[in-house]
Design a protein around this motif. Structure first.
Motif, PDB file in Angstrom:
ATOM      1  N   SER A  41     -10.437  -0.589  -9.184  1.00  0.00           N
ATOM      2  CA  SER A  41     -11.636  -0.591  -8.342  1.00  0.00           C
ATOM      3  C   SER A  41     -11.309  -0.932  -6.893  1.00  0.00           C
ATOM      4  CB  SER A  41     -12.675  -1.565  -8.896  1.00  0.00           C
ATOM      5  OG  SER A  41     -12.223  -2.908  -8.793  1.00  0.00           O
ATOM      6  N   TRP A  42     -10.329  -1.804  -6.666  1.00  0.00           N
ATOM      7  CA  TRP A  42      -9.940  -2.156  -5.303  1.00  0.00           C
ATOM      8  C   TRP A  42      -9.166  -1.018  -4.637  1.00  0.00           C
ATOM      9  CZ3 TRP A  42      -7.709  -7.298  -7.507  1.00  0.00           C
ATOM     10  CH2 TRP A  42      -8.739  -8.232  -7.668  1.00  0.00           C
ATOM     11  N   ASP A  43      -8.394  -0.261  -5.413  1.00  0.00           N
ATOM     12  CA  ASP A  43      -7.638   0.887  -4.932  1.00  0.00           C
ATOM     13  C   ASP A  43      -6.829   0.576  -3.672  1.00  0.00           C
ATOM     14  OD1 ASP A  43      -6.706   3.501  -4.968  1.00  0.00           O
ATOM     15  OD2 ASP A  43      -8.385   4.257  -3.763  1.00  0.00           O
ATOM     16  N   PRO A  44      -5.887  -0.384  -3.737  1.00  0.00           N
ATOM     17  CA  PRO A  44      -5.087  -0.707  -2.539  1.00  0.00           C
ATOM     18  C   PRO A  44      -4.231   0.470  -2.100  1.00  0.00           C
ATOM     19  CG  PRO A  44      -4.139  -1.709  -4.494  1.00  0.00           C
ATOM     20  CD  PRO A  44      -5.462  -1.156  -4.916  1.00  0.00           C
TER      21      PRO A  44
ATOM     22  N   GLN B  73       2.003  -8.000  17.170  1.00  0.00           N
ATOM     23  CA  GLN B  73       0.548  -7.804  17.191  1.00  0.00           C
ATOM     24  C   GLN B  73       0.136  -6.818  18.277  1.00  0.00           C
ATOM     25  OE1 GLN B  73      -0.800 -11.925  17.460  1.00  0.00           O
ATOM     26  NE2 GLN B  73      -1.460 -11.857  15.328  1.00  0.00           N
ATOM     27  N   GLN B  74       0.802  -6.838  19.417  1.00  0.00           N
ATOM     28  CA  GLN B  74       0.480  -5.880  20.470  1.00  0.00           C
ATOM     29  C   GLN B  74       0.782  -4.457  20.037  1.00  0.00           C
ATOM     30  OE1 GLN B  74       2.303  -7.001  24.216  1.00  0.00           O
ATOM     31  NE2 GLN B  74       1.604  -9.122  24.012  1.00  0.00           N
ATOM     32  N   ARG B  75       1.848  -4.268  19.288  1.00  0.00           N
ATOM     33  CA  ARG B  75       2.199  -2.927  18.813  1.00  0.00           C
ATOM     34  C   ARG B  75       1.146  -2.365  17.863  1.00  0.00           C
ATOM     35  NH1 ARG B  75       6.964  -0.027  18.498  1.00  0.00           N
ATOM     36  NH2 ARG B  75       8.664  -0.734  19.844  1.00  0.00           N
ATOM     37  N   VAL B  76       0.613  -3.210  16.986  1.00  0.00           N
ATOM     38  CA  VAL B  76      -0.290  -2.712  15.949  1.00  0.00           C
ATOM     39  C   VAL B  76      -1.759  -2.832  16.340  1.00  0.00           C
ATOM     40  CG1 VAL B  76       1.415  -3.305  14.192  1.00  0.00           C
ATOM     41  CG2 VAL B  76      -0.459  -4.896  14.659  1.00  0.00           C
ATOM     42  N   ALA B  77      -2.025  -3.355  17.527  1.00  0.00           N
ATOM     43  CA  ALA B  77      -3.416  -3.519  17.977  1.00  0.00           C
ATOM     44  C   ALA B  77      -4.122  -2.165  17.993  1.00  0.00           C
ATOM     45  CB  ALA B  77      -3.444  -4.143  19.366  1.00  0.00           C
ATOM     46  N   GLY B  78      -5.321  -2.130  17.456  1.00  0.00           N
ATOM     47  CA  GLY B  78      -6.109  -0.904  17.447  1.00  0.00           C
ATOM     48  C   GLY B  78      -5.859  -0.009  16.252  1.00  0.00           C
ATOM     49  N   GLU B  79      -4.851  -0.319  15.438  1.00  0.00           N
ATOM     50  CA  GLU B  79      -4.572   0.473  14.245  1.00  0.00           C
ATOM     51  C   GLU B  79      -5.594   0.167  13.144  1.00  0.00           C
ATOM     52  OE1 GLU B  79      -1.903   2.742  13.729  1.00  0.00           O
ATOM     53  OE2 GLU B  79      -1.761   2.552  15.908  1.00  0.00           O
ATOM     54  N   GLN B  80      -5.864   1.147  12.295  1.00  0.00           N
ATOM     55  CA  GLN B  80      -6.783   0.946  11.183  1.00  0.00           C
ATOM     56  C   GLN B  80      -6.132   0.042  10.137  1.00  0.00           C
ATOM     57  OE1 GLN B  80      -9.935   1.986  10.899  1.00  0.00           O
ATOM     58  NE2 GLN B  80     -10.129   0.964   8.926  1.00  0.00           N
ATOM     59  N   PRO B  81      -6.741  -1.115   9.822  1.00  0.00           N
ATOM     60  CA  PRO B  81      -6.115  -2.026   8.849  1.00  0.00           C
ATOM     61  C   PRO B  81      -6.056  -1.402   7.459  1.00  0.00           C
ATOM     62  CG  PRO B  81      -7.830  -3.141  10.127  1.00  0.00           C
ATOM     63  CD  PRO B  81      -7.974  -1.680  10.400  1.00  0.00           C
ATOM     64  N   PRO B  82      -4.899  -1.341   6.837  1.00  0.00           N
ATOM     65  CA  PRO B  82      -4.789  -0.792   5.486  1.00  0.00           C
ATOM     66  C   PRO B  82      -5.219  -1.825   4.437  1.00  0.00           C
ATOM     67  CG  PRO B  82      -2.645  -1.496   6.239  1.00  0.00           C
ATOM     68  CD  PRO B  82      -3.591  -1.728   7.394  1.00  0.00           C
ATOM     69  N   ARG B  83      -5.566  -1.348   3.256  1.00  0.00           N
ATOM     70  CA  ARG B  83      -5.917  -2.219   2.137  1.00  0.00           C
ATOM     71  C   ARG B  83      -4.635  -2.557   1.370  1.00  0.00           C
ATOM     72  NH1 ARG B  83      -8.845   2.045   1.494  1.00  0.00           N
ATOM     73  NH2 ARG B  83      -7.986   2.485  -0.589  1.00  0.00           N
ATOM     74  N   VAL B  84      -4.367  -3.837   1.195  1.00  0.00           N
ATOM     75  CA  VAL B  84      -3.128  -4.251   0.553  1.00  0.00           C
ATOM     76  C   VAL B  84      -3.406  -5.225  -0.584  1.00  0.00           C
ATOM     77  CG1 VAL B  84      -1.833  -3.949   2.700  1.00  0.00           C
ATOM     78  CG2 VAL B  84      -2.700  -6.208   2.093  1.00  0.00           C
ATOM     79  N   TYR B  85      -2.501  -5.190  -1.559  1.00  0.00           N
ATOM     80  CA  TYR B  85      -2.533  -6.128  -2.677  1.00  0.00           C
ATOM     81  C   TYR B  85      -1.188  -6.819  -2.736  1.00  0.00           C
ATOM     82  CZ  TYR B  85      -2.456  -7.905  -7.478  1.00  0.00           C
ATOM     83  OH  TYR B  85      -2.352  -8.713  -8.594  1.00  0.00           O
ATOM     84  N   LEU B  86      -1.194  -8.147  -2.783  1.00  0.00           N
ATOM     85  CA  LEU B  86       0.033  -8.935  -2.864  1.00  0.00           C
ATOM     86  C   LEU B  86       0.204  -9.440  -4.288  1.00  0.00           C
ATOM     87  CD1 LEU B  86      -0.263  -8.819   0.222  1.00  0.00           C
ATOM     88  CD2 LEU B  86       0.459 -11.210   0.310  1.00  0.00           C
ATOM     89  N   ALA B  87       1.290  -9.011  -4.927  1.00  0.00           N
ATOM     90  CA  ALA B  87       1.570  -9.427  -6.300  1.00  0.00           C
ATOM     91  C   ALA B  87       2.504 -10.628  -6.312  1.00  0.00           C
ATOM     92  CB  ALA B  87       2.199  -8.279  -7.082  1.00  0.00           C
ATOM     93  N   HIS B  88       2.258 -11.534  -7.221  1.00  0.00           N
ATOM     94  CA  HIS B  88       3.091 -12.717  -7.385  1.00  0.00           C
ATOM     95  C   HIS B  88       4.449 -12.328  -7.948  1.00  0.00           C
ATOM     96  CE1 HIS B  88       4.224 -16.777  -8.779  1.00  0.00           C
ATOM     97  NE2 HIS B  88       3.371 -17.202  -7.866  1.00  0.00           N
ATOM     98  N   ARG B  89       5.431 -13.184  -7.736  1.00  0.00           N
ATOM     99  CA  ARG B  89       6.794 -12.907  -8.205  1.00  0.00           C
ATOM    100  C   ARG B  89       6.874 -12.807  -9.725  1.00  0.00           C
ATOM    101  NH1 ARG B  89       8.449 -17.757 -10.096  1.00  0.00           N
ATOM    102  NH2 ARG B  89       7.387 -19.593  -9.283  1.00  0.00           N
ATOM    103  N   ARG B  90       5.957 -13.433 -10.454  1.00  0.00           N
ATOM    104  CA  ARG B  90       6.044 -13.460 -11.906  1.00  0.00           C
ATOM    105  C   ARG B  90       5.471 -12.227 -12.583  1.00  0.00           C
ATOM    106  NH1 ARG B  90       4.170 -19.038 -11.335  1.00  0.00           N
ATOM    107  NH2 ARG B  90       2.074 -18.267 -11.739  1.00  0.00           N
ATOM    108  N   ASN B  91       4.433 -11.621 -11.945  1.00  0.00           N
ATOM    109  CA  ASN B  91       3.643 -10.645 -12.688  1.00  0.00           C
ATOM    110  C   ASN B  91       2.812  -9.835 -11.709  1.00  0.00           C
ATOM    111  OD1 ASN B  91       1.792  -9.311 -14.341  1.00  0.00           O
ATOM    112  ND2 ASN B  91       1.464 -11.084 -15.670  1.00  0.00           N
ATOM    113  N   LEU B  92       2.812  -8.517 -11.870  1.00  0.00           N
ATOM    114  CA  LEU B  92       1.991  -7.663 -11.025  1.00  0.00           C
ATOM    115  C   LEU B  92       0.523  -8.072 -11.076  1.00  0.00           C
ATOM    116  CD1 LEU B  92       1.528  -5.066  -9.307  1.00  0.00           C
ATOM    117  CD2 LEU B  92       1.264  -3.848 -11.487  1.00  0.00           C
ATOM    118  N   TYR B  93       0.072  -8.540 -12.227  1.00  0.00           N
ATOM    119  CA  TYR B  93      -1.338  -8.874 -12.416  1.00  0.00           C
ATOM    120  C   TYR B  93      -1.645 -10.344 -12.099  1.00  0.00           C
ATOM    121  CZ  TYR B  93      -1.703  -4.277 -14.461  1.00  0.00           C
ATOM    122  OH  TYR B  93      -1.675  -2.914 -14.649  1.00  0.00           O
ATOM    123  N   ASN B  94      -0.760 -10.975 -11.382  1.00  0.00           N
ATOM    124  CA  ASN B  94      -1.007 -12.307 -10.843  1.00  0.00           C
ATOM    125  C   ASN B  94      -0.917 -12.171  -9.333  1.00  0.00           C
ATOM    126  OD1 ASN B  94      -0.521 -15.076  -9.901  1.00  0.00           O
ATOM    127  ND2 ASN B  94      -0.328 -15.570 -12.080  1.00  0.00           N
TER     128      ASN B  94
END
Length: 371
Positions: A266-269, A211-232
């Motif tokens: 629309s989310w554009d991760p 956390q100290q290393r990444v402090a102050g960095e611009q948070p990126p937009r991320v999407y976490l996909a389930h193991r079964r399906n990209l759309y889950n």
């Protein structure tokens, strides 16, 4: 085979973790009358347990992992059935690799939070302690507590309920409290309190260093996909929370669930992370990159598709730390420059499991470095 070494290594975070907990009792039968103590489990139940449990049966994969972490694997007389050879993976996960007695110990059922088990198989192991889950997606805490009480009456031995990640995820502090409670509780009932504190100190120091290393960095937009399906999608994963990344699904009603291609557009991760507990349970990276419905999504255009190990019938604090370092490297590459995932991963797994070489097994199953 898993060992219980005295830890005295310099971890990649710059933490020196020295000393071992108290040595295990060489007399597993107790040698006479056994003292008991009252503990409060993670459902708020008061349970009278042996002063230091010697014969532990569990259907709880979190508890199985933690027993290895605490160095009391020799006391396990009954273990969850679904860790290995299940519908999730035919390959041995790292915790099974580290457990050298798989063929010698009875499998008593269960695995995932709240799953069924065989009371007859548990009783056949003659345990002095049974560890159950404190969490399932289908039952609230009161229902789980009532179930634990029924199991205690049925089995005639103390039943303690715990897990590392549960229902309470309102804040980082709440999740950290659950983790600490789980390790301290199992440390208390096994007489390994000092070892539990060493592991928690190492965990907190590693998280703080990242956390100290990444402090102050611009948070990126991320999407976490389930193991079964990209759309889950996966609605919550604690290492992502610790890194301050912006989950594009935040605020969406419900927990894990289906999303549409239109929503992803629309989310554009900027990054897509694929839950990969094993090679048998994964979304293929090429499938994501070739999905024409997602043309124009930043993560697709830049090919920022990454894997993470994630949860597997509960959550492993050790692989969670490796995911934290790995995710920090791919989400904040400049801040994490010079941090070698293999070195950190080897150290983390050896601190928790005592066995060298487990990182190669993790890479074989979850492919964190090659996408």
């Amino acid at each position: 085979m898993h060992r219980n070494p005295c830890i005295a290594l310099v971890a990649g975070v710059g933490l020196i973790l020295g000393g071992c907990g108290d040595a295990l009792d060489d007399d597993p039968d107790g040698g006479g009358a056994r003292e008991t103590r009252e503990v409060e489990d993670m459902l708020g139940r008061s349970v009278e347990v042996p002063e230091s449990a010697k014969r532990i049966a569990t259907v709880n994969v979190d508890a199985f992992r933690m027993a290895l972490h605490l160095g009391v694997e020799e006391r396990l007389v009954g273990i969850p059935s679904d860790m290995y050879g299940s519908r999730f993976s035919e390959a041995k996960p790292i915790e099974v690799e580290a457990f050298g007695r798989l063929d010698e110990v009875a499998m008593v059922g269960g695995g995932q939070p709240g799953s069924e088990f065989s009371a007859e198989r548990v009783l056949a192991t003659e345990p002095d302690l049974f560890i159950y889950w404190a969490f399932s997606r289908g039952d609230d805490d009161q229902a789980m507590a009532e179930q634990a009480e029924r199991y205690e009456q049925q089995l005639g031995v103390p039943v303690v309920a715990l897990n590392t990640l549960g229902r309470e995820r309102a804040s980082q502090e709440a999740v950290e409290e659950q983790i600490e409670q789980a390790y301290r509780l199992l440390g208390e009932v096994s007489g390994r309190e000092e070892r539990a504190e060493e592991l928690l100190d190492f965990y907190h120091a590693t998280v703080s260093a990242v956390q100290q290393r990444v402090a102050g960095e611009q948070p990126p937009r991320v999407y976490l996909a389930h193991r079964r399906n990209l759309y889950n999608h996966v609605s919550f994963y604690f290492p992502v929370e610790l890194l301050g990344a912006e989950m594009v699904t935040a605020g969406r009603a419900g927990d894990d669930g289906e999303v549409s291609a239109e929503e992803l557009l629309s989310w554009d991760p900027q990054h897509i992370l694929l839950h990969t507990p094993s090679r048998a349970s994964r979304v293929e990276r090429a499938e994501v990159l070739d999905d024409e419905r997602l043309s124009g999504v930043a993560a697709i255009e830049a090919e920022r598709i990454h894997r993470f190990k994630g949860t597997y019938m509960g959550w492993d604090l050790a692989t969670g730390l490796i995911d934290l370092v790995h995710m920090a490297r791919v989400l904040y590459p400049e801040a994490m420059a010079g941090v070698d995932l293999r070195d950190r991963g080897e150290e983390i797994l050896e601190v928790f499991y005592g066995d060298p070489g487990l990182y190669d097994r993790l890479m074989e199953l979850s492919s964190l470095e090659d996408g």
